[in-house]
Motif scaffolding. Sequence first.
Motif, PDB file in Angstrom:
ATOM      1  N   PRO A 193    -131.837  41.713 147.015  1.00 42.26           N
ATOM      2  CA  PRO A 193    -133.060  41.165 147.610  1.00 42.26           C
ATOM      3  C   PRO A 193    -133.694  40.136 146.668  1.00 42.26           C
ATOM      4  CG  PRO A 193    -133.499  43.336 146.698  1.00 42.26           C
ATOM      5  CD  PRO A 193    -132.014  43.116 146.550  1.00 42.26           C
ATOM      6  N   PRO A 194    -134.527  39.251 147.204  1.00 51.16           N
ATOM      7  CA  PRO A 194    -135.122  38.205 146.355  1.00 51.16           C
ATOM      8  C   PRO A 194    -136.079  38.780 145.312  1.00 51.16           C
ATOM      9  CG  PRO A 194    -136.099  38.183 148.546  1.00 51.16           C
ATOM     10  CD  PRO A 194    -134.948  39.131 148.608  1.00 51.16           C
ATOM     11  N   ILE A 195    -136.118  38.119 144.175  1.00 56.84           N
ATOM     12  CA  ILE A 195    -137.018  38.525 143.095  1.00 56.84           C
ATOM     13  C   ILE A 195    -138.315  37.720 143.156  1.00 56.84           C
ATOM     14  CG2 ILE A 195    -137.286  38.632 140.575  1.00 56.84           C
ATOM     15  CD1 ILE A 195    -134.222  38.940 140.419  1.00 56.84           C
ATOM     16  N   LEU A 196    -138.197  36.446 143.499  1.00 55.68           N
ATOM     17  CA  LEU A 196    -139.361  35.570 143.617  1.00 55.68           C
ATOM     18  C   LEU A 196    -139.508  35.090 145.054  1.00 55.68           C
ATOM     19  CD1 LEU A 196    -138.980  33.300 140.430  1.00 55.68           C
ATOM     20  CD2 LEU A 196    -140.442  35.319 140.707  1.00 55.68           C
ATOM     21  N   PRO A 197    -140.739  34.834 145.487  1.00 55.90           N
ATOM     22  CA  PRO A 197    -140.949  34.307 146.837  1.00 55.90           C
ATOM     23  C   PRO A 197    -140.783  32.799 146.853  1.00 55.90           C
ATOM     24  CG  PRO A 197    -143.059  34.563 145.764  1.00 55.90           C
ATOM     25  CD  PRO A 197    -142.017  35.041 144.776  1.00 55.90           C
ATOM     26  N   PRO A 198    -140.695  32.177 148.045  1.00 59.29           N
ATOM     27  CA  PRO A 198    -140.805  30.718 148.092  1.00 59.29           C
ATOM     28  C   PRO A 198    -142.125  30.318 147.421  1.00 59.29           C
ATOM     29  CG  PRO A 198    -140.181  31.603 150.236  1.00 59.29           C
ATOM     30  CD  PRO A 198    -140.550  32.778 149.387  1.00 59.29           C
ATOM     31  N   ILE A 248    -144.703  37.970 137.726  1.00 63.70           N
ATOM     32  CA  ILE A 248    -143.981  38.602 138.835  1.00 63.70           C
ATOM     33  C   ILE A 248    -142.787  39.379 138.315  1.00 63.70           C
ATOM     34  CG2 ILE A 248    -142.666  38.177 140.952  1.00 63.70           C
ATOM     35  CD1 ILE A 248    -144.387  35.717 141.426  1.00 63.70           C
ATOM     36  N   ASP A 249    -142.029  38.775 137.408  1.00 58.09           N
ATOM     37  CA  ASP A 249    -140.841  39.448 136.889  1.00 58.09           C
ATOM     38  C   ASP A 249    -140.459  38.863 135.532  1.00 58.09           C
ATOM     39  OD1 ASP A 249    -137.929  40.222 136.525  1.00 58.09           O
ATOM     40  OD2 ASP A 249    -138.334  41.182 138.448  1.00 58.09           O
ATOM     41  N   GLY A 250    -140.442  39.701 134.513  1.00 59.80           N
ATOM     42  CA  GLY A 250    -140.145  39.250 133.158  1.00 59.80           C
ATOM     43  C   GLY A 250    -138.717  38.792 132.958  1.00 59.80           C
ATOM     44  N   GLN A 270    -157.046  30.530 141.026  1.00 62.95           N
ATOM     45  CA  GLN A 270    -157.503  31.639 141.870  1.00 62.95           C
ATOM     46  C   GLN A 270    -156.576  31.853 143.061  1.00 62.95           C
ATOM     47  OE1 GLN A 270    -161.533  30.403 142.674  1.00 62.95           O
ATOM     48  NE2 GLN A 270    -162.357  31.399 140.836  1.00 62.95           N
ATOM     49  N   VAL A 271    -156.144  30.761 143.690  1.00 59.98           N
ATOM     50  CA  VAL A 271    -155.217  30.876 144.820  1.00 59.98           C
ATOM     51  C   VAL A 271    -153.911  31.533 144.367  1.00 59.98           C
ATOM     52  CG1 VAL A 271    -153.801  29.581 146.460  1.00 59.98           C
ATOM     53  CG2 VAL A 271    -156.187  28.945 146.119  1.00 59.98           C
ATOM     54  N   CYS A 272    -153.378  31.070 143.250  1.00 60.26           N
ATOM     55  CA  CYS A 272    -152.118  31.622 142.740  1.00 60.26           C
ATOM     56  C   CYS A 272    -152.265  33.086 142.355  1.00 60.26           C
ATOM     57  CB  CYS A 272    -151.640  30.813 141.540  1.00 60.26           C
ATOM     58  SG  CYS A 272    -151.156  29.117 141.939  1.00 60.26           S
ATOM     59  N   SER A 273    -153.369  33.431 141.698  1.00 57.05           N
ATOM     60  CA  SER A 273    -153.606  34.810 141.282  1.00 57.05           C
ATOM     61  C   SER A 273    -153.628  35.743 142.479  1.00 57.05           C
ATOM     62  CB  SER A 273    -154.921  34.904 140.515  1.00 57.05           C
ATOM     63  OG  SER A 273    -155.213  36.234 140.169  1.00 57.05           O
ATOM     64  N   SER A 274    -154.333  35.335 143.521  1.00 57.83           N
ATOM     65  CA  SER A 274    -154.437  36.157 144.719  1.00 57.83           C
ATOM     66  C   SER A 274    -153.089  36.340 145.403  1.00 57.83           C
ATOM     67  CB  SER A 274    -155.437  35.517 145.694  1.00 57.83           C
ATOM     68  OG  SER A 274    -155.494  36.222 146.905  1.00 57.83           O
ATOM     69  N   ASN A 275    -152.336  35.262 145.524  1.00 58.27           N
ATOM     70  CA  ASN A 275    -151.054  35.337 146.220  1.00 58.27           C
ATOM     71  C   ASN A 275    -149.992  36.087 145.418  1.00 58.27           C
ATOM     72  OD1 ASN A 275    -151.894  34.019 148.547  1.00 58.27           O
ATOM     73  ND2 ASN A 275    -151.472  31.994 147.704  1.00 58.27           N
ATOM     74  N   ILE A 276    -150.015  35.954 144.095  1.00 53.21           N
ATOM     75  CA  ILE A 276    -149.081  36.708 143.261  1.00 53.21           C
ATOM     76  C   ILE A 276    -149.381  38.196 143.351  1.00 53.21           C
ATOM     77  CG2 ILE A 276    -148.451  37.206 140.861  1.00 53.21           C
ATOM     78  CD1 ILE A 276    -148.575  34.213 140.312  1.00 53.21           C
ATOM     79  N   ALA A 277    -150.662  38.552 143.308  1.00 50.34           N
ATOM     80  CA  ALA A 277    -151.048  39.960 143.428  1.00 50.34           C
ATOM     81  C   ALA A 277    -150.620  40.526 144.780  1.00 50.34           C
ATOM     82  CB  ALA A 277    -152.561  40.099 143.251  1.00 50.34           C
ATOM     83  N   ARG A 278    -150.758  39.727 145.826  1.00 47.95           N
ATOM     84  CA  ARG A 278    -150.364  40.172 147.166  1.00 47.95           C
ATOM     85  C   ARG A 278    -148.850  40.399 147.240  1.00 47.95           C
ATOM     86  NH1 ARG A 278    -152.136  36.118 149.648  1.00 47.95           N
ATOM     87  NH2 ARG A 278    -154.219  36.954 150.021  1.00 47.95           N
ATOM     88  N   PHE A 279    -148.089  39.477 146.654  1.00 43.17           N
ATOM     89  CA  PHE A 279    -146.634  39.611 146.679  1.00 43.17           C
ATOM     90  C   PHE A 279    -146.192  40.857 145.912  1.00 43.17           C
ATOM     91  CE2 PHE A 279    -142.521  38.828 144.580  1.00 43.17           C
ATOM     92  CZ  PHE A 279    -141.710  38.640 145.691  1.00 43.17           C
ATOM     93  N   LYS A 280    -146.773  41.078 144.743  1.00 44.20           N
ATOM     94  CA  LYS A 280    -146.368  42.206 143.911  1.00 44.20           C
ATOM     95  C   LYS A 280    -146.725  43.552 144.535  1.00 44.20           C
ATOM     96  CE  LYS A 280    -147.018  42.073 139.513  1.00 44.20           C
ATOM     97  NZ  LYS A 280    -147.710  41.969 138.224  1.00 44.20           N
ATOM     98  N   SER A 281    -147.824  43.583 145.269  1.00 44.03           N
ATOM     99  CA  SER A 281    -148.295  44.851 145.836  1.00 44.03           C
ATOM    100  C   SER A 281    -147.750  45.131 147.226  1.00 44.03           C
ATOM    101  CB  SER A 281    -149.823  44.859 145.878  1.00 44.03           C
ATOM    102  OG  SER A 281    -150.312  43.826 146.725  1.00 44.03           O
TER     103      SER A 281
END
Length: 420
Positions: free
Chosen positions: A197-202, A151-153, A228-239
Motif C-alpha cells: 500500500p502507498p506510504i505517502l499520499p498524492p 508522515i514516515d521516517g 497550517q494547511v499542510c499540518s492539518s492535512n498531514i494529521a488527517r492522513f496519518k490518523s
Amino acid sequence: MNSQNQVESTLKEILEVVKPLHEDWVTRIKIINELREVVQSIENLRGATVEPFGSFVSNLFSRWGDLDISIEVSFGQCVSSAGKKRKQTLLGELLRALRKQGGWSRLKFIPSARVPILKIVSKWQNISCDISIDNIQGEIKSKFLFWLNEIDGRFRDMVLLVKEWAKANGINNPKTGTFNSYSLSLLVIFHFQTCVPPILPPLKDIYPTNVVDDLTGAKVDAERRIAQVCSSNIARFKSSTSRIVNRSSLSELFISFIAKFSEINSKASELGICTFTGQWEYIANNTRWLPRTYAIFIEDPFEQPENSARAVGQKQLIKIAEVFETTRRTSGCAITFANAVPSVAAAVQELKAFNLANAASRSENGALNTETTVSICEYEGAEWTAPAKPSISEAEPFGPTRSGLSASATTDSETKDRRL
C-alpha cells in the motif's frame, strides 16, 4: 543471518556512514553565521538576511552535502524578489567581498543561470555553498520535504541511500546531464506514493494548489497559511482509520525502487512523473507539459509545471536507464531476497567504500569523528534542537529568525538540553 536481514543490515551500515553527526550541523551553522557577517559588511546588502534551504533544511543532507543559501533582500514584509539584473549585481558585490575577506576557495559566479548563483567552498570541511538571492521558492520546497518525514521516517533514509547510490553510479550530476538531488527526492516520493500500500499520499492531498502561486502578500502570513494547511492535512492522513499501513523494510523499498524505474527510458517518451497527483501522467494529455522538449519530465509539484529534471539529456537518460536496469538485473530484486543478497550486498559495500573514502578526504579539513553518536537535529523555526520529533504545528513556518544562528560548541550531553 538470513538474506533479508543481511540486506537490511548492509543498508543501515551505509546510513551510519552517510548521516550527519552533531559537528556537521555545527559546522554548517558556523558557515551561515560567517556569511551573515560578510553580507552585513556590504552597503547594498545591509538589512538582508542569510537563510539556508535545500537538503540542510529538509534534513536530507549527507555529511559532505552542499549548503544552499538564499540572501533575502529587504522589501519590507511582503513576498517579493529582486530582478535578475539586480541579483547579478548583488552577487557580484558579494563575490568581491568574499575575495577580500579570504578563507573561501573555488569562487565561481554563474550570472547567466536560470537562477544566478555564486558558488564557493568554505574552509570548514571543504563544504560547497551555492548562494542565490531571494530564493523563497527553494526555502518552501525544502520545508515541504522536511514535513514529509513527519508522515514516515523511511523517506529520509531512502532519499539518502538513493542519492549516494546515484552518485556512486555517476547519475547525480545535472552538470553532466543527469539527475539533480531534488529530482531524485521526487522519485523517492513517487515511489512511496505508488508502492502497495502507498506510504505517502498524492501531494495535492497535503496542499491542494500550486504552492508558489500562494506566495503573495505578507511573507509571514503566506508562510503560516501554507504551514497550517499542510499540518492539518498531514494529521488527517496519518490518523485515517481506512489507511493500510505499509510495513515494508528499507531493503524491500530500495530494491522495489530500482525495479520500478528500470524502464524509465522507454516510459519517459510518453509518460511524465507527477507527484502532485501521485501517478504517471500521459504527456500528450497534459497541456501544461506541451510541447514535449525534454528527455524526461519530473514535474516540480510546488512550482508547476516546471520540470525538475530539465537538465537530463537524451543520451544521459539512456545511461540512467542502464544503471537502473543493471542494478535491477544484478540484484535479482524481481525474484527473491535470497537471490538478491550477493549482488545487492556487493553493490552496497561499494557504496560504503565510496562514502568512507569521501569522508576521509573531508577529514583533512576539519576532522570528522566517525565514532561519535549520530545526532539528528530538527529544523524548527528559529533554532535547531537535538533531538526532537519533526513538527509543523508548533514551529515557525520557514527558516531561522533574523537574529542569527549560534554555532557555539556543545558536548553531546549538553545538546540534549540546549539549543544550538
